[in-house]
Design a protein around this motif. Structure first.
Motif: not given
Lengths: 385, 164
Positions: B144-151
């Protein structure tokens, strides 16, 4: 068992010794004719004897035609059997014995040598005496036999038989006093030596003679029975010895046996109890037989000891006669060769006589015990009759 | 006839001789001899009977000792038997005690082992849990370091929800 064990070897020894002695008997009796001629003292007999002597000694036929009187064996034998006032040893040698006479004028004692073998008369202070056939007779002034005076004297001389008797008494006293001493020494121990030879005989008399006949009363009569037994036996034995201390015919003399029978009679009669006398005077028979039976019973009282007397006398005398007869054969046939038969026979008979010596002593004692036993019988034993 | 006529002299002397013999021998020979004989017989008889008695006594004693021996032997046997029993009992008892003790110890050991095991397991579990959480934390952080992956994740999760 023990008794027999002790007895056997001694008996054998005994037999050996006496067989030897018997052999001597034969040899010594061979010299007997000398004696015979000697005491008879007739010239003829002396001559006959000389010729006999010559034939037996040198066997010289030349002498045979000498003036002869026949050798008389019965004379020789009877002379030996009878008593004598001297003790013949050999040839012309004999021991003179004291003459003791009880006379109405007091006691007379002198030596028989005064008679010079019967050839001479002897004059003492009171009487003149002479030997006639071995009997002392009184001579009167005319040198004839004074019958009345002869009857009045009592001859208690020490004759050959009396002398032999005294020797036997001395021997018996010596033997049994020493044996008694031995018993005192070995109290409660086994017998030793001579004691062990005598003991079985004493036990024999006690157990086989006295006890069966007398029962529990035997002890009282033992001295009498033992004395009778050994007295007879030793005299029988002494009679078998042919030379000096023996050779007398004591137990074959009627006087000797009579005295012993008399003592037996006295012992029986004195000790006779109620049973004994009632048996004689009130026997268990119907009364009408009494006149017959009582005399018979009374007679029986005397026949018993008389039978004892005659039995011993006859047996011992017969023995002596037998031995002498056998030896006399040599002189009857006048041949020394007969001796080869006669001497062995004599030895044989002498050995038998040894047995008879014991046997007769035993029988006398046995019957004496039997008669005494009948006399002292207790009443209860009689009840079964 | 002379042969059977007793001469007075010989009668006289025989009587004297016989009387002397019977008195002297009777007093000094027969009496002591007979007495000694009967005494000896008595003593022999006594000795024999006492020997017999001694023999009987000996047999009796023998019997007695044999009896005693027998009793003693029997006693020994019983004692031995008892001792053996006792020993056996003792051994058996000891064995039993040892067994129970051992059993107890084993049981205890088992319990201990179980406890240790449970404890160890619990520790291992907690360790594993901690490790898993740490790993998960690390993984999640990385993811969950970058935003896209969280989304993307949220979108996935939403999709899942929709689908169900």
């Amino acid at each position: 068992m023990r008794r027999i064990g002790f007895f056997k070897p001694n008996l054998n020894k005994f037999i050996l010794v006496f067989a030897f002695l018997s052999f001597n008997t034969a040899i010594l009796f061979a010299n007997e004719p000398t004696k015979n001629a000697d005491s008879v003292h007739t010239e003829a007999v002396i001559e006959a004897n000389d010729s006999l002597h010559a034939t037996t000694d040198s066997v010289a036929p030349a002498h045979e035609n000498a003036a002869e009187e026949k050798f008389n064996p019965s004379e020789l034998i009877l002379e030996h059997i009878a008593d004598a006032h001297e003790w013949h040893l050999w040839g012309h040698t004999s021991i003179p014995l004291p003459i003791i006479l009880y006379t109405p004028k007091g006691l007379e004692v002198f030596s028989s040598s005064h008679f010079h073998h019967g050839e001479q008369a002897y004059t003492s202070a009171n009487y003149t005496y002479k030997l006639e056939e071995n009997k002392i007779v009184v001579l009167n002034a005319e040198n004839e036999v004074d019958e009345v005076a002869t009857k009045s004297i009592i001859d208690i001389s020490i004759t050959k038989n009396v002398c032999s008797l005294l020797i036997s008494v001395a021997l018996l006293l010596f033997i049994f006093l020493s044996v008694a001493k031995a018993y005192k020494k070995t109290v409660g121990k086994a017998p030793k030596g001579f004691q062990s030879m005598i003991e079985p005989i004493i036990l024999f008399v006690r157990d086989d003679v006295a006890k069966p006949n007398l029962g529990h009363k035997y002890a009282k009569f033992m001295p009498f029975l033992l004395t009778v037994f050994f007295f007879i036996w030793i005299n029988n034995m002494m009679g078998l010895i042919p030379f000096f201390p023996g050779g007398a015919n004591v137990s074959g003399n009627i006087a000797f046996t009579m005295v012993l029978a008399l003592f037996t009679f006295i012992v029986i009669t004195v000790n006779g109890g109620k049973v004994y006398w009632s048996h004689i005077f009130a026997p268990h028979v119907p009364w009408w037989l009494y006149p017959l039976l009582v005399p018979v019973e009374i007679f029986g009282m005397f026949t018993k000891p008389i039978a004892l007397m005659i039995r011993l006398f006859a047996n011992i005398t017969a023995g002596h006669i037998l031995v002498l007869s056998l030896i006399s054969l040599i002189f009857i046939f006048k041949s020394a060769a007969i001796a080869t038969v006669a001497v062995p026979f004599t030895v044989f008979i002498s050995v038998i006589e040894l047995l008879v010596a014991f046997l007769q002593a035993y029988i006398f004692t046995m019957l004496a015990a039997l008669f005494i036993g009948m006399a002292v019988e207790e009443p209860h034993a009689e009840d079964h009759h | 006839m002379e042969l059977v006529t007793p001469s007075i002299g010989l009668v006289f002397w025989t009587t004297i001789a016989f009387l002397v013999l019977i008195f002297v021998l009777g007093k000094f020979a027969w009496k002591p001899i007979m007495q000694a004989l009967s005494e000896r017989e008595q003593s022999i008889e006594d000795a024999l009977s006492s020997a017999e008695k001694a023999k009987e006594e000996l047999t009796r004693l023998n019997n007695e000792s044999e009896q005693l021996l027998k009793v003693a032997r029997a006693e020994r046997d019983t004692i031995l038997k008892e001792a053996k029993q006792l020993r056996d009992n003792m051994v058996a008892d000891a064995k039993g005690i040892a067994q129970t003790e051992a059993n107890k110890m084993i049981a205890k050991a088992k319990v201990e082992i179980d406890n240790e095991k449970t404890a160890a397991l619990a520790e291992v579990k907690s360790q594993v849990a901690n490790l898993s959480i740490e790993i998960a934390e690390k993984v999640l952080r990385k993811q969950l370091e970058d935003k896209s992956k969280q989304e993307a994740l949220v979108a996935d999760l939403l999709k899942e929800v929709k689908l169900s």
